[in-house]
Design an enzyme around this catalytic site. Structure first.
Site, PDB file in Angstrom:
ATOM      1  N   ASN A   9      17.057 -30.084  10.906  1.00 13.36           N
ATOM      2  CA  ASN A   9      17.472 -29.585  12.219  1.00 13.36           C
ATOM      3  C   ASN A   9      18.960 -29.252  12.132  1.00 13.36           C
ATOM      4  OD1 ASN A   9      18.114 -29.162  14.886  1.00 13.36           O
ATOM      5  ND2 ASN A   9      17.717 -31.273  15.549  1.00 13.36           N
ATOM      6  N   TRP A  10      19.257 -27.974  12.036  1.00 13.42           N
ATOM      7  CA  TRP A  10      20.658 -27.566  11.812  1.00 13.42           C
ATOM      8  C   TRP A  10      21.498 -27.599  13.085  1.00 13.42           C
ATOM      9  CZ3 TRP A  10      20.265 -22.676   8.130  1.00 13.42           C
ATOM     10  CH2 TRP A  10      19.638 -23.063   6.940  1.00 13.42           C
ATOM     11  N   LYS A  11      20.849 -27.771  14.221  1.00 10.84           N
ATOM     12  CA  LYS A  11      21.556 -27.814  15.514  1.00 10.84           C
ATOM     13  C   LYS A  11      22.495 -26.607  15.641  1.00 10.84           C
ATOM     14  CE  LYS A  11      20.942 -32.754  15.462  1.00 10.84           C
ATOM     15  NZ  LYS A  11      21.403 -34.080  15.839  1.00 10.84           N
ATOM     16  N   GLU A 167      12.683 -40.246  17.134  1.00 11.01           N
ATOM     17  CA  GLU A 167      14.131 -40.216  16.935  1.00 11.01           C
ATOM     18  C   GLU A 167      14.815 -41.134  17.942  1.00 11.01           C
ATOM     19  OE1 GLU A 167      15.313 -36.368  14.715  1.00 11.01           O
ATOM     20  OE2 GLU A 167      15.503 -36.033  16.849  1.00 11.01           O
ATOM     21  N   GLY A 233      19.162 -34.306  10.583  1.00 11.65           N
ATOM     22  CA  GLY A 233      20.271 -33.528  11.132  1.00 11.65           C
ATOM     23  C   GLY A 233      21.366 -33.354  10.091  1.00 11.65           C
ATOM     24  N   GLY A 234      22.364 -34.208  10.149  1.00  7.72           N
ATOM     25  CA  GLY A 234      23.551 -34.083   9.296  1.00  7.72           C
ATOM     26  C   GLY A 234      23.248 -33.890   7.820  1.00  7.72           C
TER      27      GLY A 234
HETATM   28  P1  PGA Z   1      20.946 -36.908  12.357  1.00 12.22           P
HETATM   29  O1  PGA Z   1      20.141 -36.036  13.435  1.00 12.22           O
HETATM   30  O2  PGA Z   1      20.124 -36.927  11.097  1.00 12.22           O
HETATM   31  O3  PGA Z   1      22.255 -36.200  12.195  1.00 12.22           O
HETATM   32  O4  PGA Z   1      21.101 -38.284  12.943  1.00 12.22           O
HETATM   33  C1  PGA Z   1      18.736 -36.073  13.519  1.00 12.22           C
HETATM   34  C2  PGA Z   1      18.252 -35.179  14.638  1.00 12.22           C
HETATM   35  O5  PGA Z   1      18.887 -35.141  15.683  1.00 12.22           O
HETATM   36  O6  PGA Z   1      17.220 -34.476  14.497  1.00 12.22           O
END
Ligand code: PGA
Length: 258
Positions: A9-11, A167, A233-234
């Site tokens: 998830n690149w946001k 999550e 995410g990150g």
């Molecule tokens: P994160 O994010 O791995 O940076 O904690 C996960 C997400 O929000 O899908």
């Protein structure tokens, strides 16, 4: 045996050039296990590029959000038909950032899921409790309510085609992941809830873990019997760590089969 998925998830990260470079970096890894699904979710403007670049490869493309209405006066929104027309295969819905900053409700998320399934796009449905809910020991109840409100009334055949991502909100972007035990307990709970909609659903729907998942903690998390990969995410913003997570998911899956 449910095939694991590692989804990035690149946001709101990466511009057009950076998004293309990240996809190319992932595609350059030639040693990735074939028994793990791989998905990237770039921002909307780069979905067309992403679908073209990944065409003919095993890397699949997700959108990060969608509007449930087919078309109309909804400035700034994107419809399921629009995603379909560019060849997107998955769509994340109900992410806690959408719930928190854009006031999305489970009922709205449920409508998005119905619309996506009708178009043949796989929804990645996110659920998870906030920190205060975990501290008050209400986490199982909170996730049960989210699952109920978003999924109730959907036919069993449709529900079999979704992906769920657990999550915990307190773990997202905080560096503080759920322990393997916390993840397993909630994933088992979600699987029981899914079974309530039809026995076959529980044995087919992948349940991904998300929240500060990275190569350093992925083996432990992915080894949990009810964790079928991760929504990342990150650690998905870098080709090296994303592909390492795919390798770990493959190793764990093979160990489980053996
Ligand atoms: P994160 O994010 O791995 O940076 O904690 C996960 C997400 O929000 O899908």
């Amino acid at each position: 045996m449910i095939r694991p998925i590692v989804a990035g998830n690149w946001k709101m990260h990466k511009d057009r050039v950076e998004a293309a470079a990240l996809i190319d970096g992932i595609l350059a890894a030639t040693d990735l296990p074939t028994d793990v699904g791989m998905v990237v979710a770039p921002a909307h403007p780069f979905l067309v590029d992403a679908v073209q670049r990944t065409n003919g490869t095993r890397l699949q493309v997700a959108a990060q959000n969608v509007h449930a209405t087919p078309q109309g006066a909804f400035t700034g929104e994107v419809s399921v038909g629009m995603l379909k027309s560019v060849g997107v295969q998955y769509c994340i819905v109900g992410h806690s950032e959408r719930r928190q900053y854009f006031n999305e409700t489970d009922a709205e998320v449920g409508k998005k899921i119905v619309a996506l399934l009708a178009a043949g796009i796989t929804p990645i449905y996110c659920c998870g409790e906030r920190k205060e809910e975990r501290l008050a020991e209400r986490h199982f109840e909170v996730v049960a309510a989210q699952m109920h409100d978003a999924l109730t009334g959907m036919p069993e055949a449709d529900l079999r085609r979704i992906v769920v991502a657990y999550e915990p909100v307190w773990a997202i972007g905080t560096g503080l992941n759920a322990t393997a035990q916390q993840a397993q307990d909630m994933h088992a709970h979600i699987r029981t809830l899914l079974a309530g909609h039809g026995e076959g659903i529980a044995t087919t729907v992948p349940i991904l873990y998300g929240g500060s998942c990275k190569p350093e903690n992925a083996t432990e998390l992915f080894t949990c019997p009810d964790v079928n990969g991760g929504l990342i995410g990150g650690a998905a913003l870098d080709a090296k760590s994303f592909t390492e997570l795919v390798r770990i998911a493959g190793k764990v899956a093979r160990r489980t089969v053996a």
